[in-house]
Design a protein around this motif. Structure first.
Motif, short mmCIF file in Angstrom:
data_model
loop_
_atom_site.label_atom_id
_atom_site.label_comp_id
_atom_site.label_asym_id
_atom_site.label_seq_id
_atom_site.Cartn_x
_atom_site.Cartn_y
_atom_site.Cartn_z
N VAL A 1 56.06 74.00 -2.23
CA VAL A 1 57.37 73.46 -2.56
C VAL A 1 57.14 72.11 -3.24
O VAL A 1 56.39 71.27 -2.73
CB VAL A 1 58.25 73.28 -1.31
CG1 VAL A 1 59.63 72.76 -1.70
CG2 VAL A 1 58.37 74.59 -0.56
N ARG A 2 57.78 71.92 -4.37
CA ARG A 2 57.68 70.67 -5.12
C ARG A 2 59.08 70.09 -5.31
O ARG A 2 60.03 70.84 -5.49
CB ARG A 2 57.00 70.88 -6.46
CG ARG A 2 55.53 71.25 -6.37
CD ARG A 2 54.96 71.56 -7.74
NE ARG A 2 53.54 71.92 -7.65
CZ ARG A 2 52.84 72.39 -8.67
NH1 ARG A 2 53.42 72.55 -9.85
NH2 ARG A 2 51.57 72.68 -8.51
N PHE A 3 59.15 68.77 -5.30
CA PHE A 3 60.44 68.09 -5.41
C PHE A 3 60.25 66.80 -6.18
O PHE A 3 59.24 66.11 -6.05
CB PHE A 3 61.01 67.80 -4.01
CG PHE A 3 62.36 67.14 -4.03
CD1 PHE A 3 63.51 67.90 -4.03
CD2 PHE A 3 62.48 65.76 -4.06
CE1 PHE A 3 64.75 67.30 -4.05
CE2 PHE A 3 63.71 65.15 -4.09
CZ PHE A 3 64.85 65.93 -4.09
N SER A 4 61.26 66.47 -6.99
CA SER A 4 61.28 65.19 -7.69
C SER A 4 62.72 64.80 -7.94
O SER A 4 63.59 65.67 -8.04
CB SER A 4 60.49 65.25 -9.00
OG SER A 4 61.13 66.11 -9.93
N GLY A 5 62.98 63.50 -8.05
CA GLY A 5 64.32 63.02 -8.30
C GLY A 5 64.39 61.52 -8.19
O GLY A 5 63.38 60.83 -8.03
N THR B 1 58.60 65.63 2.79
CA THR B 1 58.32 64.20 2.73
C THR B 1 57.70 63.87 1.38
O THR B 1 56.70 64.46 0.98
CB THR B 1 57.38 63.78 3.86
OG1 THR B 1 58.00 64.11 5.11
CG2 THR B 1 57.12 62.30 3.81
N THR B 2 58.32 62.92 0.67
CA THR B 2 57.88 62.53 -0.66
C THR B 2 57.40 61.09 -0.65
O THR B 2 57.58 60.36 0.34
CB THR B 2 59.02 62.69 -1.67
OG1 THR B 2 60.09 61.79 -1.32
CG2 THR B 2 59.55 64.11 -1.67
N GLY C 1 55.09 66.19 -13.99
CA GLY C 1 54.58 64.86 -13.66
C GLY C 1 53.86 64.85 -12.32
O GLY C 1 53.79 65.86 -11.60
N PRO C 2 53.33 63.71 -11.94
CA PRO C 2 52.60 63.60 -10.67
C PRO C 2 53.53 63.77 -9.48
O PRO C 2 54.70 63.39 -9.54
CB PRO C 2 51.99 62.19 -10.72
CG PRO C 2 52.89 61.43 -11.64
CD PRO C 2 53.37 62.42 -12.67
N THR C 3 53.00 64.34 -8.42
CA THR C 3 53.78 64.54 -7.19
C THR C 3 53.34 63.59 -6.09
O THR C 3 53.73 63.77 -4.93
CB THR C 3 53.64 65.99 -6.71
OG1 THR C 3 52.25 66.31 -6.55
CG2 THR C 3 54.27 66.95 -7.70
N THR C 4 52.55 62.60 -6.41
CA THR C 4 52.16 61.59 -5.44
C THR C 4 51.92 60.28 -6.17
O THR C 4 51.70 60.25 -7.38
CB THR C 4 50.88 62.00 -4.68
OG1 THR C 4 50.61 61.05 -3.65
CG2 THR C 4 49.70 62.09 -5.61
N VAL D 1 61.14 59.47 -6.71
CA VAL D 1 60.35 60.09 -5.65
C VAL D 1 59.85 61.45 -6.11
O VAL D 1 60.47 62.11 -6.94
CB VAL D 1 61.16 60.23 -4.35
CG1 VAL D 1 61.62 58.86 -3.84
CG2 VAL D 1 62.38 61.14 -4.55
N ALA D 2 58.72 61.86 -5.56
CA ALA D 2 58.15 63.18 -5.85
C ALA D 2 57.24 63.54 -4.70
O ALA D 2 56.63 62.67 -4.06
CB ALA D 2 57.39 63.18 -7.18
#
Length: 228
Positions: free
Chosen positions: A174-178, A145-146, A32-35, A159-160
């Motif tokens: 580095v990618r993050f989502s949750g 920072t997401t 999915g999108p990260t922003t 958040v992503a």
């Protein structure tokens, strides 16, 4: 001549197929999108002489909670992931068996025949032992920072975010989502990754350092075709 061209074409096609299979990238963890999608621009407002105008983006009441709650707000995630796991397995089995049959009394002239025909003696043993150890110890620390990409019906924030770093001929990202509960966000606008639900963390690299860890396409081909 046509046969040679056909063989050359088949060889090139086979090499291209094998090379393409060897360069298949790993499946992404964060999907999915990260922003956040940029919001539509607000219509121009007529000046009213008031300091607070509720229809203007970024105009918050003086005593309002400043924690993020809208799409596009920023949340800093403190990555503090530590996993430790150990497993030991040991199995030992042993089994023995014996059986015998004999004739204790027989006439003299039948002694040799009886012993040869009727006496039996059998024995067997079966032993098995197995042992296995497995240990895993992983540590991942840092900050990322997401942005809020969605707001659930109960107020939780989706958040992503993504961070990319390029150094010389290599790059890392580095990618993050949750999902974050706004009540878990501190006054400094940070939240620990251990308090994020459905957390997905992805750390990848591209460049020379990644290529040296990848098996060559010819080795992968022979490994795929090998029956052992």
């Amino acid at each position: 001549m046509n046969t040679r061209l056909l063989r050359a074409g088949l060889t090139i096609g086979l090499l291209s197929l094998v090379t393409g299979c060897a360069l298949i990238p790993p499946e992404p963890v964060v999907e999915g999108p990260t922003t956040a999608i940029p919001p539509a621009p607000f219509p121009p407002q007529q000046p009213t002489g008031s300091i607070y105008q509720p229809t203007v983006y970024g105009s918050y009441p003086l005593f309002e909670d400043r924690r993020p709650r809208n799409v596009g707000d920023i949340v800093t995630v403190v990555l503090n992931e530590r996993t430790n796991a150990a497993k030991n397995v040991a199995t030992n089995t042993s089994r023995t068996g014996a059986a015998s049959l004999g004739v204790g009394a027989a006439p003299g002239f039948m002694d040799s025949w009886a012993n040869a025909k009727l006496d039996t003696d059998a024995s067997g043993a079966n032993t098995a032992a197995g042992k296995g150890d497995s240990t895993a110890n992983n540590t991942f620390t840092g900050t990322l920072t997401t942005t809020v990409v969605g707001v659930l019906g109960n107020g939780n924030l989706q958040v992503a975010g993504e961070k990319q770093i390029a150094i010389n001929r290599g790059s890392e990202y580095v990618r993050f989502s949750g999902v974050v509960d706004p009540r878990s966000i501190s006054g400094a606008n940070t939240v620990s990754s251990t308090q994020v639900a459905d957390a997905r963390i992805e750390y990848r690299s591209k460049g020379i350092m990644d290529e040296v860890q990848t098996m060559g396409w010819l080795q992968r081909f022979f490994l795929l075709a090998s029956p052992f």
